[in-house]
Design an enzyme around this catalytic site. Sequence first.
Site, mmCIF file in Angstrom:
data_model
loop_
_atom_site.group_PDB
_atom_site.id
_atom_site.type_symbol
_atom_site.label_atom_id
_atom_site.label_comp_id
_atom_site.label_asym_id
_atom_site.label_seq_id
_atom_site.Cartn_x
_atom_site.Cartn_y
_atom_site.Cartn_z
ATOM 1 N N TYR A 77 0.828 -1.212 0.000
ATOM 2 C CA TYR A 77 0.000 0.000 0.000
ATOM 3 C C TYR A 77 0.862 1.261 0.000
ATOM 4 O O TYR A 77 1.800 1.417 0.775
ATOM 5 C CB TYR A 77 -0.916 0.032 1.231
ATOM 6 C CG TYR A 77 -1.653 1.336 1.374
ATOM 7 C CD1 TYR A 77 -2.754 1.621 0.570
ATOM 8 C CD2 TYR A 77 -1.229 2.315 2.270
ATOM 9 C CE1 TYR A 77 -3.430 2.820 0.672
ATOM 10 C CE2 TYR A 77 -1.900 3.527 2.385
ATOM 11 C CZ TYR A 77 -2.995 3.774 1.572
ATOM 12 O OH TYR A 77 -3.647 4.976 1.654
ATOM 13 N N HIS B 297 -3.773 16.209 -2.922
ATOM 14 C CA HIS B 297 -4.118 16.358 -1.506
ATOM 15 C C HIS B 297 -3.878 17.781 -0.982
ATOM 16 O O HIS B 297 -4.231 18.081 0.156
ATOM 17 C CB HIS B 297 -3.318 15.357 -0.662
ATOM 18 C CG HIS B 297 -3.822 13.942 -0.771
ATOM 19 N ND1 HIS B 297 -4.199 13.389 -1.966
ATOM 20 C CD2 HIS B 297 -4.011 12.970 0.166
ATOM 21 C CE1 HIS B 297 -4.585 12.145 -1.772
ATOM 22 N NE2 HIS B 297 -4.496 11.865 -0.485
ATOM 23 N N ASN C 43 1.853 11.956 5.734
ATOM 24 C CA ASN C 43 1.028 11.072 6.545
ATOM 25 C C ASN C 43 1.397 11.184 8.020
ATOM 26 O O ASN C 43 2.438 10.692 8.455
ATOM 27 C CB ASN C 43 1.217 9.627 6.068
ATOM 28 C CG ASN C 43 0.042 8.735 6.389
ATOM 29 O OD1 ASN C 43 0.131 7.520 6.276
ATOM 30 N ND2 ASN C 43 -1.086 9.299 6.774
ATOM 31 N N TYR D 245 -15.474 32.850 46.686
ATOM 32 C CA TYR D 245 -14.824 31.679 46.094
ATOM 33 C C TYR D 245 -13.745 32.064 45.077
ATOM 34 O O TYR D 245 -12.754 31.347 44.914
ATOM 35 C CB TYR D 245 -15.870 30.813 45.374
ATOM 36 C CG TYR D 245 -16.842 30.110 46.271
ATOM 37 C CD1 TYR D 245 -16.779 30.200 47.659
ATOM 38 C CD2 TYR D 245 -17.860 29.327 45.719
ATOM 39 C CE1 TYR D 245 -17.691 29.548 48.472
ATOM 40 C CE2 TYR D 245 -18.782 28.672 46.523
ATOM 41 C CZ TYR D 245 -18.694 28.793 47.900
ATOM 42 O OH TYR D 245 -19.596 28.146 48.688
ATOM 43 N N ARG E 177 -10.825 32.623 47.475
ATOM 44 C CA ARG E 177 -10.570 31.544 48.421
ATOM 45 C C ARG E 177 -10.271 30.213 47.723
ATOM 46 O O ARG E 177 -9.485 29.403 48.210
ATOM 47 C CB ARG E 177 -11.776 31.392 49.335
ATOM 48 C CG ARG E 177 -11.497 30.580 50.574
ATOM 49 C CD ARG E 177 -12.713 30.214 51.388
ATOM 50 N NE ARG E 177 -13.912 30.999 51.163
ATOM 51 C CZ ARG E 177 -15.136 30.560 51.473
ATOM 52 N NH1 ARG E 177 -15.291 29.361 51.999
ATOM 53 N NH2 ARG E 177 -16.189 31.309 51.260
ATOM 54 N N PHE F 101 -1.584 7.056 12.296
ATOM 55 C CA PHE F 101 -1.890 8.394 11.780
ATOM 56 C C PHE F 101 -3.138 9.000 12.415
ATOM 57 O O PHE F 101 -3.415 10.169 12.231
ATOM 58 C CB PHE F 101 -2.110 8.322 10.267
ATOM 59 C CG PHE F 101 -3.101 7.273 9.865
ATOM 60 C CD1 PHE F 101 -4.460 7.432 10.107
ATOM 61 C CD2 PHE F 101 -2.679 6.105 9.261
ATOM 62 C CE1 PHE F 101 -5.371 6.449 9.759
ATOM 63 C CE2 PHE F 101 -3.587 5.118 8.908
ATOM 64 C CZ PHE F 101 -4.941 5.292 9.155
ATOM 65 N N GLU G 44 -11.973 5.841 5.211
ATOM 66 C CA GLU G 44 -11.581 6.527 6.445
ATOM 67 C C GLU G 44 -12.877 6.898 7.168
ATOM 68 O O GLU G 44 -13.336 8.031 7.105
ATOM 69 C CB GLU G 44 -10.724 7.740 6.104
ATOM 70 C CG GLU G 44 -9.446 7.343 5.355
ATOM 71 C CD GLU G 44 -8.798 8.485 4.588
ATOM 72 O OE1 GLU G 44 -9.312 9.619 4.660
ATOM 73 O OE2 GLU G 44 -7.798 8.228 3.908
#
Length: 636
Positions: free
Chosen positions: A140, A170, A283, A371, A374, A420, A505
């Site tokens: 791959y 991409h 990647n 508060y 404190r 990834f 994905e």
Amino acid sequence: MPRYTVHVRGEWLAVPCLNSTSTIGWLGKEALRRYMKNKPDNGGFASAEEVKFYIRRCKGLGLLDLDDKVEDALEDNEFVEVGGSLVQYISLDGNSLTTEDLVNLGKGLYKIKLTPEAETKVKQSREVIERIVKEKTVVYGITTGFGKFARTVIPNSKLTELQVNLVRSHSAGVGKPLTPERSRMLLALRINVLAKGYSGISLETLQQVIDAFNASCLPYIPEKGTVGASGDLAPLSHLALGLIGEGKMWSPKSGWADAKYVLEAHGLRPIALKPKEGLALINGTQMITSLGCEAVERASAIARQADIIAALTLEVLKGTTRAFDTDIHAVRPHRGQVEVAFRFRSLLDSDHHPSEIAESHRFCDRVQDAYTMRCCPQVHGVVNDTIAFVKDIMTTEINSATDNPMVFAERAETISGGNFHGEYPAKALDYLAIGVHELAAISERRIERLCNPSLSELPAFLVTEGGLNSGFMIAHCTAAALVSENKALCHPSSVDSLSTSAATEDHVSMGGWSARKALRVIEHVEQVLAIELLAACQGIEFLRPLRTTTPLEKVYDLVRSVVRPWMKDRFMAPDIEAAHRLLVEQKVWEVARPYIEKYRREHIPESRPISPTAFSLGLMDINSDAGHDHRQQDNL
């Protein structure tokens, strides 16, 4: 006395020359020492003595001999520049980078080189890839397409084209480009991951990436487009696109221009991708994680300074320190809570730092504080613990291999996996935003108390002639607006997932938005605390001539060095920005830190180092009484 103006890394320093025999070399070292003195990390230098530099005149750029006497070579108040090897190198091996290192790399304080061990591992993993290509094995991303096209086998003649096409297709991000500092961090972090030797990149190509970083040749990287699995594909593809000489690129020398010409201007050539190298460059989770490292470091800085600002507010509002007693926190010994209470004692302990303000209300009839004062150890404390938790995850992530497939040279094989996936940093950064936001939420309430005369016993909105002047009225509104905006930004982005790549994905982290919004939340926190810092210092004006403790007076003096008292209404935004800058540059921490550390040394003997057990027993002090503040009666 002659004085010279010296330019070092973008800053101008005035350097007086006391001795007529001083040399040009002395002038350069003295300028470097002064530059380092003003930086929390010494500007990335170990010492001025170790830096190789040259000095030249700013006018005409003539080089000066380091052995010449200053009075012979220069006119009084002449402008000169220190240059040369002012940037140290950091050796990357993929295993030992820290979040601080990465932020400093982003600032340009270091250049990069690989360790010999890293070079060996990179070479060994590349040999595995070359053998796969030679034997035409189906693997791959090396000899196949990507994502849905994983079953499409690519012929050897088109393996290089495959990698270039991957980077081009991409590179589909949108939005504003990352700043140069963030681009440097992203590039440096990708180099560190590649240095681990599990990516299959060649040493030649990796060295070209390093050369581009060292020359500050930074590709145009849009901030939006990653879903955080399979890694940060879009931003890392834009990073790779510039490195292959396409798209835009920036450098200090050229500004924005075509990447090919920017590289050529620095004597560099575009990368020619080999099989698997495009995938190796794009990647991983480096976009999420590099921004996350900046977020962690800024969060750490503002959390420390929030304690100092809150302590100053407590003084102005005439609060008690009884709530910070050692014994209280020993019976609920969360580490952050114990540390925050300790910092409050170190700044307010009357035995060490007498306070005229505290003495003025020793016999008041108030029983206890609100508060927001404190409970600072409990509220600020969990923020500190949150930051520590997130920093641990970030440190692991920046030294992790996040490719797919992974190349294991010792097994001579590649294995497909899911390193990834950005879920770890995404979840951690969502948690960081939620945690750090609380510093702003509680600070805004303290600002309200400072501005409200029924709660502070101070003039309304901290100004004289109220009505004619509005004082801090709208500054408080700004703080409220920022806190409200943070409430929306704190919604976790990592609870969302959209299936992508034709359901290949089918679960993603959305970590890119986790990182970007965490940074926005932290910036808002810084700005709210900047407003509180200004308001607390303004409150001091109405308590004069009484003085607070020595460390808090130093903080007051620091603020007054950039913002004058508010006598009548004026343009306020620049004051807020000036105070914000003090916090971003950690100046407030630098002023108070020596007093905190001195108190720590005096109350925690070296023979009894702090351990988890010591924390649980409340041994932050020599004895239990050291944590008690006797400046107010017990009924307070």
